[in-house]
Design an enzyme around this catalytic site. Structure first.
Site, mmCIF file in Angstrom:
data_model
loop_
_atom_site.group_PDB
_atom_site.id
_atom_site.type_symbol
_atom_site.label_atom_id
_atom_site.label_comp_id
_atom_site.label_asym_id
_atom_site.label_seq_id
_atom_site.Cartn_x
_atom_site.Cartn_y
_atom_site.Cartn_z
ATOM 1 N N CYS A 89 51.195 4.364 30.888
ATOM 2 C CA CYS A 89 50.758 3.104 30.357
ATOM 3 C C CYS A 89 51.137 2.793 29.082
ATOM 4 O O CYS A 89 50.928 3.441 28.311
ATOM 5 C CB CYS A 89 49.135 3.082 30.495
ATOM 6 S SG CYS A 89 48.408 2.258 29.163
ATOM 7 N N GLU A 90 51.771 1.470 28.903
ATOM 8 C CA GLU A 90 52.478 1.366 27.763
ATOM 9 C C GLU A 90 51.491 0.777 26.610
ATOM 10 O O GLU A 90 51.757 0.726 25.579
ATOM 11 C CB GLU A 90 53.553 0.151 27.829
ATOM 12 C CG GLU A 90 53.246 -1.334 28.474
ATOM 13 C CD GLU A 90 54.298 -2.004 28.461
ATOM 14 O OE1 GLU A 90 55.417 -1.485 28.695
ATOM 15 O OE2 GLU A 90 54.157 -3.220 28.579
ATOM 16 N N HIS A 91 50.359 0.574 27.131
ATOM 17 C CA HIS A 91 49.292 0.088 25.997
ATOM 18 C C HIS A 91 48.698 1.059 25.320
ATOM 19 O O HIS A 91 48.140 1.107 24.212
ATOM 20 C CB HIS A 91 48.216 -0.897 26.747
ATOM 21 C CG HIS A 91 48.972 -1.997 27.501
ATOM 22 N ND1 HIS A 91 48.435 -2.501 28.795
ATOM 23 C CD2 HIS A 91 49.856 -2.868 26.823
ATOM 24 C CE1 HIS A 91 49.446 -3.339 28.970
ATOM 25 N NE2 HIS A 91 49.969 -3.663 28.006
ATOM 26 N N HIS A 92 48.492 2.265 26.083
ATOM 27 C CA HIS A 92 47.659 3.422 25.428
ATOM 28 C C HIS A 92 48.559 4.805 25.512
ATOM 29 O O HIS A 92 47.967 5.838 24.992
ATOM 30 C CB HIS A 92 46.554 3.810 26.344
ATOM 31 C CG HIS A 92 45.537 2.425 26.306
ATOM 32 N ND1 HIS A 92 45.379 1.638 27.067
ATOM 33 C CD2 HIS A 92 44.553 1.856 25.312
ATOM 34 C CE1 HIS A 92 44.863 0.728 26.787
ATOM 35 N NE2 HIS A 92 44.087 1.040 25.787
ATOM 36 N N GLN A 130 51.274 -1.195 35.610
ATOM 37 C CA GLN A 130 51.536 -0.988 37.078
ATOM 38 C C GLN A 130 52.167 -2.212 37.833
ATOM 39 O O GLN A 130 52.810 -2.081 38.698
ATOM 40 C CB GLN A 130 50.115 -0.778 37.524
ATOM 41 C CG GLN A 130 49.933 -0.238 39.255
ATOM 42 C CD GLN A 130 48.795 0.367 39.509
ATOM 43 O OE1 GLN A 130 47.961 0.709 38.960
ATOM 44 N NE2 GLN A 130 48.631 -0.127 40.786
ATOM 45 N N HIS A 158 43.970 5.115 36.240
ATOM 46 C CA HIS A 158 44.391 4.907 34.944
ATOM 47 C C HIS A 158 43.325 5.559 33.913
ATOM 48 O O HIS A 158 42.399 5.435 33.831
ATOM 49 C CB HIS A 158 44.545 3.393 34.487
ATOM 50 C CG HIS A 158 45.397 2.594 35.325
ATOM 51 N ND1 HIS A 158 46.642 1.941 34.411
ATOM 52 C CD2 HIS A 158 45.601 2.383 36.426
ATOM 53 C CE1 HIS A 158 47.380 1.520 35.553
ATOM 54 N NE2 HIS A 158 46.707 1.514 36.414
ATOM 55 N N CYS A 160 43.595 5.569 30.844
ATOM 56 C CA CYS A 160 43.050 4.822 29.642
ATOM 57 C C CYS A 160 41.666 4.170 30.139
ATOM 58 O O CYS A 160 40.947 3.762 29.271
ATOM 59 C CB CYS A 160 44.190 3.910 29.188
ATOM 60 S SG CYS A 160 44.702 2.734 30.411
#
Ligand SMILES: [Zn+2]
Length: 201
Positions: A89-92, A130, A158, A160
């Site tokens: 996941c590119e946010h976390h 995703q 996920h 995260c």
């Protein structure tokens, strides 16, 4: 397994070194002692793990399909179900993982079934969300094979969300993307959804 080693070798030594240095700083910033035995080789191990988890950047997914594109008159659904999927996941920068189901209806051309799984993997092994991953797989197959339609469903958990208790541990996120006859013919779409055994409506 061969491919794994190949990917690691493929990673630029300077980039690997820079990752290693950065992870050393991260561990220090956590208040830890990077020189203690258990952590001594951790920056290098994590750098290599990260290089592997993002090796999709060095792969051209379209090329994978084009390298095995064959003329064939088959005009029924080709379905590759339950493809193992591991992404970040590119946010976390935490993993999300699950299954991808990919189908297409050929229009004169088919590709190797293993190539479909490799396309999924090469898009997944990047920093992702995703939703975009689902669409990228769909578009790649649509552009490379020009089939009558493409269907992609991803069901993933996920980390995260899980570790922060946002989601219940066993819940998954489902995304889907369709083109062509999967969009225009509800019967074809329903057949696909039935075949993959998804709860998707
Ligand atoms: Zn996240």
């Amino acid at each position: 397994m061969d491919e794994i080693y190949h990917m690691e070798e493929h990673f630029e030594p300077e980039a690997l070194e820079s990752l290693k240095e950065s992870y050393r700083k991260i561990i220090e910033a956590l208040g830890e002692d990077v020189s203690r035995e258990g952590l001594l080789k951790t920056p290098e191990r994590v750098a290599k793990a990260m290089a592997f988890m993002t090796h999709g950047y060095s792969v051209d997914p379209r090329e994978i399909i084009l390298s095995a594109k064959f003329q064939e008159d088959y005009k029924h659904m080709v379905l590759v179900k339950d493809i193992d999927l591991y992404s970040l996941c590119e946010h976390h920068l935490l993993p999300f993982y699950g299954k991808a189901h990919v189908a297409y209806i050929p229009n004169r051309y088919i590709t190797g079934l293993s190539k479909i799984a490799r396309v999924v993997d090469s898009f997944a092994r990047r920093l992702q969300v995703q939703e975009r991953l689902t669409v990228q797989i769909r578009d790649c197959i649509q552009e490379a094979l020009d089939p009558l339609g493409v269907a992609v469903v991803i069901e993933a958990s996920h980390m995260c969300m899980q570790i922060r208790g946002v989601q219940r541990l066993n819940s998954t996120t489902t995304t889907s993307a369709f083109t062509g006859v999967f969009l225009s013919q509800s019967k074809t779409r329903e057949e696909f959804i039935h075949l993959i055994g998804s709860h998707l409506k």
